[in-house]
Design an enzyme around this catalytic site. Structure first.
Site, PDB file in Angstrom:
ATOM      1  CB  CYS A  65      -0.510   2.450   4.098  1.00  0.00           C
ATOM      2  SG  CYS A  65      -2.070   1.870   3.528  1.00  0.00           S
ATOM      3  CG  ASP A  66       3.027   1.040   4.607  1.00  0.00           C
ATOM      4  OD1 ASP A  66       2.436   1.578   5.561  1.00  0.00           O
ATOM      5  OD2 ASP A  66       2.890  -0.152   4.301  1.00  0.00           O
ATOM      6  CB  CYS A 121      -0.919  -0.007   1.218  1.00  0.00           C
ATOM      7  SG  CYS A 121      -1.956   1.449   1.328  1.00  0.00           S
TER       8      CYS A 121
END
Ligand SMILES: Cc1cc2nc3c(=O)[nH]c(=O)nc-3n(C[C@H](O)[C@H](O)[C@H](O)COP(=O)(O)OP(=O)(O)OC[C@H]3O[C@@H](n4cnc5c(N)ncnc54)[C@H](O)[C@@H]3O)c2cc1C
Lengths: 306, 114
Positions: A137-138, A134
């Site tokens: 997200c990261d 992701c």
């Protein structure tokens, strides 16, 4: 044992839509999801192609669908695994988390798809420690670092471009010599100064003790291997249907998709399937809600004819 | 603050108070993102089943969340959420990125018993 008019396995767009239609038709409905209700769309930062809804986040859209299903009276059980099932008998039974048993004469399978992984032991060990699925997200953990993106579809190319906002360099490793992506996505990635490509190659190992330090890339033409020093690896190599649990019970093709007719009926009486898990060409939210609608209406017809 | 049904921790001092007053505490520190939502969902589901454990979330981007972000146990983490398990005020386990219900249950059983 609790009895429902219909049980739906999977609470993504297809399952929630089927639930909404059935509950509105005054049927008691149970939706069981082994993960979070919402399905793959909660992975989507931005949804801009769902008619009637100007740009929204996948999380928001999923939240609205869930709310609507609940308000019509669906019982929703999430983060719960189906531990046993009998889909063949007229009275279908579903055991959840080894504890609760539910029964119904009709079941809709809407188990969708899941991200494909490379299946490497080192990938599992370093998940969250450099290996990610992701970008939104990261991505910000990789500020000014060198990373790889594995894959060559729309997701891989679009996410590679988005990751350039953080990373110093992004190397796309892809198994073919061409991409399975829209021309505009290919053009944007190819023209980006921070993006490099290694084609006709696969990542065959992730190295690092506590966190990712490098990846081993194998050239599929000549078999040679090279080690790339990277601290991040984002994997976007497509989705596979989640049909494993239904093997041996339903007709499943060699791509792992459940075979249904145009009314979403499987080969087993009283069992229907809808959404990304079925055999079809296009996988979108709109097609999933369409399948869910058809499956729900077919359940109603099945009950009326009984 | 995160939009979950969990109890929220908003400051480092609140966290310290909670882990000093409760034997078993699980804190999920994340955002409202795809890798975090499933973990909150799992925790909401397990709250009733693990009465011996207190479940909380904390917003990753709050400056106060440094109390989790800077833990030595999280120093190699590069995936949200950071989930930390405390027993008697001490970190006994920490995980990075999405976890399944089974993975969380295994840790709860191993570290806190049930
Ligand atoms: C990153 C990304 C971006 C996307 N962007 C868009 C977009 O912008 N527009 C668009 O139209 N489409 C988009 N899609 C595609 C869209 O999300 C899917 O087509 C749609 O979610 C399919 O819905 P579904 O209900 O069939 O399956 P899913 O969304 O996969 O939901 C299936 C649900 O079933 C659950 N489940 C699985 N197995 C079981 C089981 N055995 N028992 C119980 N529950 C089970 C899962 O936990 C999941 O919640 C995107 C997909 C991804 C991954």
């Amino acid at each position: 044992m609790e009895k429902f008019d219909a049980i739906i396995l999977g609470g993504g767009p297809a399952g929630l839509t089927a639930g909404i239609y059935l509950a509105r038709a005054k049927q008691s409905v149970l939706i069981v999801d082994q993960g979070s209700v919402g399905g793959q769309i909660i992975l989507t930062h931005k949804v801009a192609n769902y008619p009637g809804v100007p740009e929204t986040s996948g999380y928001q859209l999923a939240g609205n669908m869930k709310k609507q299903a609940k308000e019509f009276g669906c019982k929703i059980v999430s983060s719960s695994k189906v531990t046993k099932m009998d889909l063949i008998s007229d009275q279908k039974t579903i055991e959840v988390d080894g504890e609760d048993v539910y029964t119904s004469d009709s079941v809709i399978i809407a188990s969708g798809g899941e991200p494909r992984s490379l299946g490497l032991e080192s990938e599992k060990r370093l998940k969250g420690k450099g290996v990610s699925y992701c970008a939104t997200c990261d991505g910000d953990f990789f500020q000014d670092q060198d990373i790889v993106v594995v894959g060559g579809g729309n997701s891989a190319l679009e996410e590679a471009v988005s990751l350039t906002a953080y990373a110093r360099s992004v190397t796309i490793v892809h198994e073919f010599d061409h991409f399975q992506a829209y021309a505009s996505a290919v053009k944007e990635a190819s023209e980006h100064p921070k993006i490099n490509f290694i084609l006709e190659s696969n990542v065959v190992d992730f190295k690092g003790k506590e966190s990712l330090e490098s990846v081993i890339v194998k050239n599929l033409k000549d078999g040679s291997e090279q080690e790339l020093a990277v601290t991040g690896a984002f994997i976007f190599i497509g989705y596979v249907p989640r049909s494993e649990a239904f093997k041996g019970i339903l007709d499943i093709n060699d791509r792992g998709e459940i075979i249904v007719d145009r009314d979403m009926k499987t080969g087993v009486k009283g069992v229907f399937a809808a959404g990304d898990v079925i055999s079809k060409r296009y996988r979108q939210i709109t097609t999933a809600v369409s399948d869910g609608t058809i499956a729900a209406l077919s359940v109603l017809e099945y009950k009326n004819k009984k | 603050m995160l939009q979950t049904n969990l109890n929220h921790i908003e400051s480092a001092s609140q966290l310290n108070q909670i882990i000093s007053e409760n034997e078993n505490v699980m804190v999920c520190c994340g955002r409202m993102g795809p890798m975090c939502l499933p973990v909150y969902d799992v925790m909401e589901n397990l709250e009733d089943k693990y009465e011996n454990v207190k479940f909380f979330d904390m917003a990753f981007d709050s400056p106060e969340a440094g109390v989790i972000r800077n833990l030595p146990e999280c120093s190699t983490f590069a995936g949200l959420p950071f989930t930390v398990y405390y027993k008697n005020g001490k970190v006994v386990k920490a995980t990075s990125s999405i976890q399944t219900k089974d993975e969380v249950k295994t840790i709860l059983n191993e570290k806190f018993g049930n």
